[in-house]
Design a protein around this motif. Structure first.
Motif, PDB file in Angstrom:
ATOM      1  N   THR A 472       0.959  -1.235   0.028  1.00  0.00           N
ATOM      2  CA  THR A 472       0.028   0.143   0.034  1.00  0.00           C
ATOM      3  C   THR A 472       0.934   1.218  -0.108  1.00  0.00           C
ATOM      4  O   THR A 472       0.809   2.285  -0.615  1.00  0.00           O
ATOM      5  CB  THR A 472      -0.881   0.217   1.192  1.00  0.00           C
ATOM      6  OG1 THR A 472      -1.775  -1.197   1.084  1.00  0.00           O
ATOM      7  CG2 THR A 472      -1.739   1.247   1.112  1.00  0.00           C
ATOM      8  N   THR A 473       1.765   1.191   0.983  1.00  0.00           N
ATOM      9  CA  THR A 473       2.586   2.407   1.187  1.00  0.00           C
ATOM     10  C   THR A 473       4.012   2.329   0.255  1.00  0.00           C
ATOM     11  O   THR A 473       4.621   3.368   0.134  1.00  0.00           O
ATOM     12  CB  THR A 473       2.759   2.780   2.714  1.00  0.00           C
ATOM     13  OG1 THR A 473       3.745   1.874   2.982  1.00  0.00           O
ATOM     14  CG2 THR A 473       1.609   2.903   3.258  1.00  0.00           C
ATOM     15  N   GLU A 474       4.205   1.100  -0.172  1.00  0.00           N
ATOM     16  CA  GLU A 474       5.592   0.942  -0.583  1.00  0.00           C
ATOM     17  C   GLU A 474       6.836   1.239   0.435  1.00  0.00           C
ATOM     18  O   GLU A 474       7.883   1.350   0.071  1.00  0.00           O
ATOM     19  CB  GLU A 474       5.820   1.723  -1.835  1.00  0.00           C
ATOM     20  CG  GLU A 474       4.865   1.272  -2.996  1.00  0.00           C
ATOM     21  CD  GLU A 474       5.192   1.703  -4.415  1.00  0.00           C
ATOM     22  OE1 GLU A 474       6.404   2.689  -4.472  1.00  0.00           O
ATOM     23  OE2 GLU A 474       4.500   1.439  -5.401  1.00  0.00           O
ATOM     24  N   GLU A 475       6.580   1.151   1.633  1.00  0.00           N
ATOM     25  CA  GLU A 475       7.638   1.568   2.654  1.00  0.00           C
ATOM     26  C   GLU A 475       7.932   0.119   3.328  1.00  0.00           C
ATOM     27  O   GLU A 475       7.318  -0.763   3.153  1.00  0.00           O
ATOM     28  CB  GLU A 475       7.036   2.283   3.976  1.00  0.00           C
ATOM     29  CG  GLU A 475       6.385   3.481   3.604  1.00  0.00           C
ATOM     30  CD  GLU A 475       7.596   4.517   3.052  1.00  0.00           C
ATOM     31  OE1 GLU A 475       8.708   4.454   3.619  1.00  0.00           O
ATOM     32  OE2 GLU A 475       7.376   5.565   2.517  1.00  0.00           O
TER      33      GLU A 475
END
Length: 511
Positions: A472-475
């Motif tokens: 979702t956040t690509e974190e």
């Protein structure tokens, strides 16, 4: 000890990255005087290298140093004391097993050995006196007396069979079978016996099987199967029966004809002593019990018999010692084939008591002996594969396997090490005393899911975590996985990831 690379601490590294990123941005706005709220410069998200889950081999290795040692090494010491008369070998000489190394003048030593043997003779005489003073013979079995083999005045030895008994609680029956049928029976097997006259069955146990067989008129080749039956009241010697057995498939094997019940095989009662019988205390057909008195012994002649045995034993021992002196005092032979690596004797001198006279080593075949730490020794098993690196041959690996584990270790400083023997497939040009190290493969799996060892943070036994990209956040985010074998370069992934999944390598160097 096992060589391992350090594990990553992902959370700490991520925190440092965040702090460094925020601090840099604050410094930039302070020194430029620009308002971050009015002039926003988009920050590039850091990128990290990745590693994909792949199928491959995972090896867990224990590292140890060691030395090359000859398989056969003998320290030769003369069995007798005396001066060396002739020295027939020198250092570096090749000898064969049985070659004479040196001769010793051993007359004095042989006399001392003779005195020692005479002391042994006195001990044996005392033991014989105790054995020979038995005044009676008792039965060690119970049964009916079938035969008495000695009478008053006869002389017995400990191995003499003085009587034969039969066990009246049992009967024996012999079934006649073909060769194939006989092979279906086993000693101790339970079978049934069909009583032909009474038309009922009794239980029995197989006690003997004749797999050789013989030909009998009217039957052809016959193999006897003997069965012991505990005697019920209604069966007698001479009654007829058939031995039968049904296997697991339901096949019935029955003897070719009815045969008579007989008394069991005879039991022998041994004298257990030697001497002359004074009186027989039982008769044929008596029922005797275990421990019952059978014979009284004549003790009047025991002293004379004892003296004769002592003189005979003494004569034998003195003859043996004379031959020992004739053979052993003159020559010391090589116990193995090999090369003389050390000579510690000289002609005209007596070998020192604290060191070997000659050392022989078989240099044609060697082991690698690894000094394994006590922490690692429980993981070492016979047959494990080993890569050996001998210093003299650089990084060339020599294949081997563990062939011998020690019973005890050796204390070195504050640690204990165990000498593990490793047999090598190629020992060409290796010399006794060369040093090196080895990798012992204590656990090895093939075609399993794996990741580089530095891609996983180990939490506890069987558990670890990896960094993956949040969809979702690509974190970067932590994900728990189940791990198996922890190898030197790779770790087995049992659960939590599938083949082809990628994990982040936060610093890209595996530190």
């Amino acid at each position: 000890m096992e060589k391992k690379k350090s594990k990553k601490k992902w959370i700490i590294i991520a925190a440092i990255a965040v702090v460094l990123g925020g601090g840099g941005y604050y410094g930039y706005t302070y020194f430029t005087g620009k308002d971050a709220a009015t002039e926003e410069t988009p920050m590039e998200k850091p990128s990290f290298p990745t590693a994909a889950v792949e199928l491959g081999e995972v090896k867990k290795v224990i590292f140890s140093s060691g030395t090359v040692e000859a398989k056969a090494r003998e320290e030769v010491k003369p069995e007798i004391s005396g001066k060396v008369q002739r020295l027939l070998v020198k250092e570096g000489q090749t000898v064969k097993k049985g070659d004479v190394l040196f001769t010793v003048d051993s007359a004095d030593a042989q006399l001392e050995m003779q005195k020692q043997e005479l002391s042994i003779l006195r001990a044996k005489k005392e033991l014989d006196e105790l054995k020979n003073k038995k005044d009676s013979i008792h039965s060690d079995k119970a049964g009916k007396v079938k035969e008495i083999l000695f009478k008053d005045g006869d002389t017995v030895t400990p191995d003499s069979v003085v009587a034969k008994l039969t066990n009246t609680d049992y009967l024996k029956i012999t079934g006649k079978f073909s060769a194939y049928e006989a092979e279906q029976f086993r000693v101790g097997q339970k079978v049934k016996i069909f009583i032909t006259a009474s038309l009922y069955y009794v239980d029995g146990v197989v006690t003997a099987i004749d797999l050789v067989g013989k030909k009998e008129a009217g039957l052809g080749g016959v193999h006897n199967v003997e069965v012991l039956v505990k005697k019920p009241g209604a069966i007698y010697v001479g009654d007829m029966g058939e031995v039968q057995f049904t296997d697991a498939k339901g096949t019935l094997y029955a003897s070719q004809m009815a045969t008579p019940f007989e008394l069991p095989d005879e039991m022998e009662v041994l004298a257990g002593t030697h001497g002359k019988i004074a009186k027989v205390n039982f008769e044929k057909d008596d029922e005797v019990k275990a421990g019952q008195l059978l014979f009284k012994m004549d003790m009047t002649s025991s002293d004379l018999e004892l003296q004769e045995k002592e003189l005979s034993l003494k004569e034998s021992l003195l003859t043996m010692e004379q031959k020992k002196r004739e053979i052993a005092k003159k020559q010391v032979e090589a116990p193995i084939n090999g090369v003389i690596t050390k000579v510690n004797v000289k002609e005209g001198e007596s070998p020192g008591s604290g060191e070997p006279a000659v050392i022989i080593m078989d240099t044609t075949s060697v082991y690698f002996v690894a000094a394994v730490d006590e922490i690692d020794i429980p993981s070492i098993k016979l047959g494990q594969s080993v890569d050996v690196y001998v210093t003299a041959f650089g990084n060339k690996p020599f294949k081997g396997k563990v062939t011998e584990l020690p019973k005890e270790g050796t204390k070195e400083d504050k640690t204990v090490r165990f000498a593990v023997k490793i047999e090598l497939s190629d020992t060409t040009d290796m010399k006794h005393g060369m040093t090196g190290d080895c990798d012992i493969y204590v656990e090895q799996k093939e075609n399993v899911k794996r990741l580089p060892i530095h891609a996983v943070e180990f939490l506890e036994e069987g558990k670890g975590s990896v960094m993956v990209k949040d969809p979702t956040t690509e974190e970067p985010t932590s994900k728990e996985v189940t791990v198996g074998v922890e190898g030197t370069d790779f770790v087995e992934i049992i659960d939590g990831l599938k083949e082809g999944d990628e994990v982040l390598l936060m610093n890209g160097e595996g530190m």
